[in-house]
Design an enzyme around this catalytic site. Structure first.
Site, PDB file in Angstrom:
ATOM      1  N   ILE A  28     -21.445 -26.873 -26.712  1.00 50.00           N
ATOM      2  CA  ILE A  28     -21.272 -27.865 -25.641  1.00 50.00           C
ATOM      3  C   ILE A  28     -22.221 -27.556 -24.487  1.00 50.00           C
ATOM      4  CG2 ILE A  28     -19.617 -28.651 -23.875  1.00 50.00           C
ATOM      5  CD1 ILE A  28     -17.448 -28.166 -26.077  1.00 50.00           C
ATOM      6  N   GLY A 150     -22.023 -10.220 -29.161  1.00 52.74           N
ATOM      7  CA  GLY A 150     -22.448 -10.586 -27.814  1.00 52.74           C
ATOM      8  C   GLY A 150     -21.448 -11.430 -27.042  1.00 52.74           C
ATOM      9  N   ASN A 153     -22.723 -14.861 -21.617  1.00 53.85           N
ATOM     10  CA  ASN A 153     -23.454 -15.074 -20.359  1.00 53.85           C
ATOM     11  C   ASN A 153     -24.962 -14.890 -20.487  1.00 53.85           C
ATOM     12  OD1 ASN A 153     -23.069 -12.346 -20.763  1.00 53.85           O
ATOM     13  ND2 ASN A 153     -22.719 -11.895 -18.603  1.00 53.85           N
ATOM     14  N   PRO A 177     -23.271 -13.787 -32.195  1.00 51.61           N
ATOM     15  CA  PRO A 177     -23.182 -14.279 -30.821  1.00 51.61           C
ATOM     16  C   PRO A 177     -21.752 -14.717 -30.502  1.00 51.61           C
ATOM     17  CG  PRO A 177     -24.819 -15.517 -32.126  1.00 51.61           C
ATOM     18  CD  PRO A 177     -23.996 -14.710 -33.073  1.00 51.61           C
ATOM     19  N   GLU A 179     -19.147 -17.489 -29.862  1.00 49.23           N
ATOM     20  CA  GLU A 179     -19.161 -18.852 -30.443  1.00 49.23           C
ATOM     21  C   GLU A 179     -19.427 -19.900 -29.362  1.00 49.23           C
ATOM     22  OE1 GLU A 179     -16.244 -17.526 -29.783  1.00 49.23           O
ATOM     23  OE2 GLU A 179     -15.091 -19.133 -28.853  1.00 49.23           O
ATOM     24  N   SER A 229     -15.366  -8.284 -23.069  1.00 56.09           N
ATOM     25  CA  SER A 229     -14.313  -7.893 -22.130  1.00 56.09           C
ATOM     26  C   SER A 229     -13.673  -6.572 -22.554  1.00 56.09           C
ATOM     27  CB  SER A 229     -13.262  -8.995 -22.077  1.00 56.09           C
ATOM     28  OG  SER A 229     -12.717  -9.146 -23.371  1.00 56.09           O
ATOM     29  N   THR A 232     -11.302  -6.956 -25.641  1.00 53.77           N
ATOM     30  CA  THR A 232     -12.020  -6.984 -26.922  1.00 53.77           C
ATOM     31  C   THR A 232     -12.586  -5.596 -27.224  1.00 53.77           C
ATOM     32  OG1 THR A 232     -12.600  -9.282 -26.529  1.00 53.77           O
ATOM     33  CG2 THR A 232     -13.884  -8.135 -28.183  1.00 53.77           C
ATOM     34  N   GLU A 250     -20.323  -2.317 -23.808  1.00 56.96           N
ATOM     35  CA  GLU A 250     -20.752  -2.823 -22.497  1.00 56.96           C
ATOM     36  C   GLU A 250     -19.696  -3.818 -22.045  1.00 56.96           C
ATOM     37  OE1 GLU A 250     -23.026  -1.776 -20.682  1.00 56.96           O
ATOM     38  OE2 GLU A 250     -24.345  -0.670 -22.024  1.00 56.96           O
ATOM     39  N   CYS A 284     -21.736  -9.307 -15.609  1.00 57.92           N
ATOM     40  CA  CYS A 284     -20.755  -8.218 -15.691  1.00 57.92           C
ATOM     41  C   CYS A 284     -20.884  -7.217 -14.555  1.00 57.92           C
ATOM     42  CB  CYS A 284     -20.903  -7.499 -17.018  1.00 57.92           C
ATOM     43  SG  CYS A 284     -22.593  -7.000 -17.316  1.00 57.92           S
ATOM     44  N   LYS A 453     -15.642   4.889 -16.924  1.00 55.27           N
ATOM     45  CA  LYS A 453     -14.228   4.494 -16.954  1.00 55.27           C
ATOM     46  C   LYS A 453     -14.032   3.366 -17.978  1.00 55.27           C
ATOM     47  CE  LYS A 453     -12.625   4.599 -12.506  1.00 55.27           C
ATOM     48  NZ  LYS A 453     -12.809   4.458 -11.033  1.00 55.27           N
ATOM     49  N   GLY A 456     -17.124   1.002 -20.048  1.00 54.90           N
ATOM     50  CA  GLY A 456     -17.969   1.157 -21.223  1.00 54.90           C
ATOM     51  C   GLY A 456     -18.209   2.559 -21.710  1.00 54.90           C
ATOM     52  N   GLU A 460     -27.316   1.114 -22.601  1.00 52.73           N
ATOM     53  CA  GLU A 460     -28.369   0.273 -23.139  1.00 52.73           C
ATOM     54  C   GLU A 460     -29.633   0.533 -22.325  1.00 52.73           C
ATOM     55  OE1 GLU A 460     -26.393  -3.749 -23.481  1.00 52.73           O
ATOM     56  OE2 GLU A 460     -26.483  -3.167 -25.599  1.00 52.73           O
TER      57      GLU A 460
HETATM   58  P1  NDP Z   1     -15.036 -11.455 -25.125  1.00 53.71           P
HETATM   59  O1  NDP Z   1     -14.613 -10.041 -25.031  1.00 53.71           O
HETATM   60  O2  NDP Z   1     -14.032 -12.514 -25.177  1.00 53.71           O
HETATM   61  O3  NDP Z   1     -15.966 -11.654 -26.414  1.00 53.71           O
HETATM   62  C1  NDP Z   1     -17.115 -10.856 -26.649  1.00 53.71           C
HETATM   63  C2  NDP Z   1     -17.528 -11.014 -28.098  1.00 53.71           C
HETATM   64  O4  NDP Z   1     -16.616 -10.297 -28.946  1.00 53.71           O
HETATM   65  C3  NDP Z   1     -17.522 -12.456 -28.605  1.00 53.71           C
HETATM   66  O5  NDP Z   1     -18.611 -12.641 -29.486  1.00 53.71           O
HETATM   67  C4  NDP Z   1     -16.188 -12.520 -29.321  1.00 53.71           C
HETATM   68  O6  NDP Z   1     -16.128 -13.530 -30.296  1.00 53.71           O
HETATM   69  C5  NDP Z   1     -16.113 -11.156 -29.955  1.00 53.71           C
HETATM   70  N1  NDP Z   1     -14.773 -10.729 -30.329  1.00 53.71           N
HETATM   71  C6  NDP Z   1     -13.596 -11.067 -29.736  1.00 53.71           C
HETATM   72  N2  NDP Z   1     -12.564 -10.431 -30.349  1.00 53.71           N
HETATM   73  C7  NDP Z   1     -13.096  -9.664 -31.333  1.00 53.71           C
HETATM   74  C8  NDP Z   1     -12.552  -8.771 -32.309  1.00 53.71           C
HETATM   75  N3  NDP Z   1     -11.248  -8.517 -32.372  1.00 53.71           N
HETATM   76  N4  NDP Z   1     -13.400  -8.173 -33.178  1.00 53.71           N
HETATM   77  C9  NDP Z   1     -14.735  -8.399 -33.095  1.00 53.71           C
HETATM   78  N5  NDP Z   1     -15.303  -9.235 -32.211  1.00 53.71           N
HETATM   79  C10 NDP Z   1     -14.503  -9.863 -31.328  1.00 53.71           C
HETATM   80  O7  NDP Z   1     -16.040 -11.644 -23.888  1.00 53.71           O
HETATM   81  P2  NDP Z   1     -16.693 -12.979 -23.344  1.00 53.71           P
HETATM   82  O8  NDP Z   1     -17.582 -13.557 -24.373  1.00 53.71           O
HETATM   83  O9  NDP Z   1     -15.613 -13.808 -22.741  1.00 53.71           O
HETATM   84  O10 NDP Z   1     -17.648 -12.386 -22.188  1.00 53.71           O
HETATM   85  C11 NDP Z   1     -17.191 -12.056 -20.918  1.00 53.71           C
HETATM   86  C12 NDP Z   1     -16.948 -10.549 -20.809  1.00 53.71           C
HETATM   87  O11 NDP Z   1     -18.097  -9.824 -21.186  1.00 53.71           O
HETATM   88  C13 NDP Z   1     -16.650 -10.141 -19.393  1.00 53.71           C
HETATM   89  O12 NDP Z   1     -15.563  -9.259 -19.340  1.00 53.71           O
HETATM   90  C14 NDP Z   1     -17.914  -9.407 -18.966  1.00 53.71           C
HETATM   91  O13 NDP Z   1     -17.716  -8.474 -17.970  1.00 53.71           O
HETATM   92  C15 NDP Z   1     -18.375  -8.817 -20.240  1.00 53.71           C
HETATM   93  N6  NDP Z   1     -19.796  -8.543 -20.171  1.00 53.71           N
HETATM   94  C16 NDP Z   1     -20.227  -7.238 -20.068  1.00 53.71           C
HETATM   95  C17 NDP Z   1     -21.568  -6.953 -19.930  1.00 53.71           C
HETATM   96  C18 NDP Z   1     -22.071  -5.551 -19.863  1.00 53.71           C
HETATM   97  O14 NDP Z   1     -23.211  -5.314 -20.203  1.00 53.71           O
HETATM   98  N7  NDP Z   1     -21.275  -4.578 -19.456  1.00 53.71           N
HETATM   99  C19 NDP Z   1     -22.556  -8.028 -19.867  1.00 53.71           C
HETATM  100  C20 NDP Z   1     -22.000  -9.338 -20.027  1.00 53.71           C
HETATM  101  C21 NDP Z   1     -20.657  -9.578 -20.157  1.00 53.71           C
HETATM  102  P3  NDP Z   1     -15.434 -14.911 -29.880  1.00 53.71           P
HETATM  103  O15 NDP Z   1     -16.190 -15.380 -28.684  1.00 53.71           O
HETATM  104  O16 NDP Z   1     -15.616 -15.732 -31.081  1.00 53.71           O
HETATM  105  O17 NDP Z   1     -14.005 -14.571 -29.565  1.00 53.71           O
END
Ligand code: NDP
Length: 486
Positions: A28, A150, A153, A177, A179, A229, A232, A250, A284, A453, A456, A460
Site C-alpha cells: 500500500i 527486516g 522503516n 522483508p 510484509e 521490535s 519479535t 537490532e 529506531c 540492554k 540489541g 552492524e
Molecule cells: P517487528 O518486530 O514487528 O517485525 C520485524 C520483522 O520481524 C518483520 O519482518 C516481521 O515480519 C518479522 N517477524 C515478526 N515476528 C517474527 C517471528 N516470530 N519470527 C520471525 N520473524 C518475525 O518490527 P516492525 O517491522 O514493526 O519495525 C519496527 C521496530 O523495529 C521498532 O521497534 C524499531 O525500533 C525497530 N527497528 C530497529 C532498528 C535498529 O537498527 N535497532 C532499525 C529499525 C527499526 P512481519 O512484518 O510479517 O510480522
C-alpha cells in the site's frame, strides 16, 4: 504513479518466482492508501527453494578469493548509485518517506555498505601466533547461510546493512522483508546478480512472521540477523538458540538527547528536529526524550516550535516535501493513541498532534511536540515510532544521566554542550551503544551501530560487523614429533 508490481513476489536462485498459493500481501502506498502491488507470502515450496539454492551458492561463493567477492559487492554498489533515482522512488512508494530523504539515505547508504565491506574483506586476514617453534594460525571462516529479517522503516538500507557484511565474509543470505514494505530488497537481489553474484547468494522471500519463523528454525541456517521490535527480538533470539545459531539483534529504543545550557541552541534544535521527525519519526535510534537544561528550555522550545511550524507536509514524491505519511494505517493509529495518552497524562501539547487537515488520504500525522513531560509518562517510557517529541527539563548533570539511563532500552544517546570535557564525561556514563556529541543520528558505515540492554545484541557496520558474520578457526602447527607419557 509508475508500475511497481515486481515480476514475482520472491527473488530466488537468480530470478523472480511466485506461488499464488501463498497468502496475499498487499503493498500500500502510504500517501494515498492505494494498493500498488500484490505479492504472496512464501509457501513451504518457495522456502525450500531459497534454502537449497543458498546452500549451493554459499559453497561456490566462499571458495572465491575475497578480493573477487569484494569486486562483486563494489560493482553492486556502483549499480545502486547509477539507479539511485529509480530506487529512491521505489523506496518512497514502499515506505511513504519523502523522496528528498530517500534520494540521500536509502540506496545511497546501502551502496556505501556494499562498497565498504567489498573493499575491506580482502585485507581481513587471520593471524599467526608464534609459540617458540610451534605456531598457531587463524582463519576467518564464513558461517554458512544467514537469515536477515527486516523492519519496514528502512527496507533497502536494512537489506544492504545485513547482506553486505554477510556476503563479504563468504556467507549466503536469505532476506525476509517486512510484509509492509516488500519491494526494495527485491531490487538488491536483482542488482547483485547483475554485478556477478552467483544465483542463490541473496534470496529474498516475502512473508509474514510464519515465514521468518520457518527460516530461523531451519537446520541449514547458521545465523539470524533481525531488525525489529523487542517483542519479535525475544521470539527470534529464543528460536535461534535452539540450534545454537549466531544472532544479531537490532531492536527498538527510547533514546535520550541531552542539551546543556552552553549548547549551540540552533544546532540543538536542528538535531532535535532530525532526531524526531525525519522519516516521520520511524527511526529506531531517534532521540525521543529530549532533556533540555532549564536555563535554555524556553528559548529552545520557542525556536523549535517556530521551525516545526514551517515543515512542509505533503506528497512524498514531491522533492519539496519534508514530512511524509507514516508507513501504514495501523502505525498511524498506534501513534495517534500515544498522542492521546500524552494529553491525558498531563503533557503539554505545543504543536501538532493531529492528522493534518490538508491530507484527506494517506497515513499522515503532524510533527508533534510535547513539553512538561515527566519521566513516568507513557510517552517518555515507550517507543512510539512516530513524529512525537517529548521535551523534559533538568538542572543537574548527575541527575539527567540517571534519568537518561532509567530505561530498559539502550540503543542511542546524544549530548549537546560546548564543554568537551563534560561531553565525554557524560557520554561515558550513558548506557547506550551508539552515541553522538553535538549531532544526532549520523550513521556512517565506518562506525559500529547497535544497542545495549534490551536494544540489541551485536553490531552492524564497521569492522565490528565482520565478527558477527564469521567464525575463527584456530590451527596449531607442531614443528617437532609428539611425546607421550607412555
Ligand atoms: P517487528 O518486530 O514487528 O517485525 C520485524 C520483522 O520481524 C518483520 O519482518 C516481521 O515480519 C518479522 N517477524 C515478526 N515476528 C517474527 C517471528 N516470530 N519470527 C520471525 N520473524 C518475525 O518490527 P516492525 O517491522 O514493526 O519495525 C519496527 C521496530 O523495529 C521498532 O521497534 C524499531 O525500533 C525497530 N527497528 C530497529 C532498528 C535498529 O537498527 N535497532 C532499525 C529499525 C527499526 P512481519 O512484518 O510479517 O510480522
Amino acid at each position: 504513479m509508475r508500475d511497481v508490481q515486481p515480476a514475482g513476489s520472491h527473488f530466488v536462485d537468480g530470478h523472480y518466482i511466485d506461488d499464488p498459493a501463498g497468502r496475499l500481501i498487499e503493498c500500500i502506498y502510504p500517501a494515498t492508501g492505494e494498493v500498488v502491488a500484490r505479492l504472496h507470502s512464501a509457501t513451504p515450496a518457495i522456502i525450500e527453494l531459497a534454502l537449497a539454492s543458498a546452500v549451493r551458492a554459499q559453497k561456490e561463493w566462499a571458495a572465491l578469493r575475497p578480493v573477487v567477492r569484494g569486486r562483486v559487492l563494489r560493482k553492486a554498489a556502483d549499480i545502486l548509485r547509477e539507479r539511485n533515482q529509480e530506487l529512491s522512488e521505489l523506496e518512497t512508494i514502499d515506505t511513504g518517506k519523502p523522496i528528498q530523504e530517500t534520494l540521500v539515505a536509502d540506496a545511497a547508504s546501502g551502496a556505501d555498505a556494499l562498497e565498504y565491506f567489498g573493499g575491506l574483506i580482502a585485507s581481513d586476514t587471520g593471524e599467526t601466533i608464534p609459540l617458540g617453534g610451534d605456531f598457531v594460525y587463524t582463519i576467518r571462516e564464513a558461517l554458512g547461510v544467514c537469515v536477515g529479517i527486516g523492519a519496514w522503516n528502512y527496507p533497502t538500507q536494512i537489506a544492504c546493512w545485513k547482506a553486505a557484511p554477510a556476503l563479504a565474509c563468504g556467507n549466503a543470505m536469505i532476506f525476509k522483508p517486512s510484509e509492509t514494505t516488500p519491494l526494495g530488497a527485491l531490487k538488491l537481489a536483482e542488482i547483485l546478480i547483475l554485478a556477478g553474484a552467483p544465483a542463490g547468494l541473496l534470496n529474498v522471500v516475502q512473508g509474514y512472521s510464519d515465514v521468518g519463523g520457518a527460516l530461523v528454525t531451519d537446520p541449514r541456517v547458521a545465523k539470524v540477523s533481525l531488525t525489529g521490535s523487542i517483542g519479535t527480538g525475544r521470539k527470534v533470539y529464543a528460536a535461534a538458540a535452539d540450534g545454537m545459531r549466531h544472532v544479531t539483534m537490532e531492536l527498538g529504543g527510547k533514546s535520550p538527547l541531552i542539551i546543556f545550557e552552553d549548547a549551540d541552541i540552533d544546532s540543538a534544535v536542528s538535531a532535535a528536529i532530525n532526531a524526531n521527525f525525519y522519516s516521520s519519526g520511524q527511526v529506531c535510534s531517534n532521540g525521543t526524550r529530549v532533556f533540555v537544561h532549564d536555563a535554555v528550555r524556553p528559548t529552545f522550545l520557542a525556536r523549535l516550535v517556530k521551525r516545526t511550524a514551517n515543515a512542509i507536509i505533503g506528497d512524498p514524491l514531491d522533492e519539496a516535501t519534508q514530512v511524509g505519511p507514516l508507513v501504514s494505517e495501523a502505525q498511524r493509529n498506534k501513534v495517534l493513541g500515544y498522542i492521546e495518552t500524552g494529553k491525558t497524562e498531563g503533557a503539554k501539547l505545543l504543536i501538532g498532534g493531529r492528522v493534518p487537515p490538508s491530507q484527506n488520504s494517506g497515513f499522515y500525522i503532524e510533527p508533534t511536540i510535547f513539553a512538561d513531560v515527566t519521566d513516568d509518562m507513557t510517552i517518555a517510557r515507550e517507543e512510539i515510532f512516530g513524529p512525537v517529541m517529548s521535551v523534559l527539563g533538568f538542572t543537574e548533570e548527575t541527575d539527567v544521566i540517571t534519568r537518561a539511563n532509567a530505561t530498559q532500552f539502550g540503543l542511542a544517546a546524544g549530548v549537546f554542550t560546548a564543554d568537551m570535557a563534560r561531553a565525554h564525561r557524560v557520554i561515558a556514563k550513558l548506557e547506550a551503544g551508539t552515541c553522538w556529541i553535538n549531532t544526532y543520528n549520523i550513521t556512517p558505515v565506518e562506525a559500529p551501530f547497535g544497542g545495549v540492554k534490551l536494544s540489541g545484541v551485536g553490531r552492524e557496520n564497521s569492522r565490528a560487523a565482520l565478527d558477527h558474520y564469521s567464525q575463527i578457526k584456530s590451527v596449531y602447527v607442531a614443528m617437532s614429533p609428539v611425546a607421550a607419557a607412555y
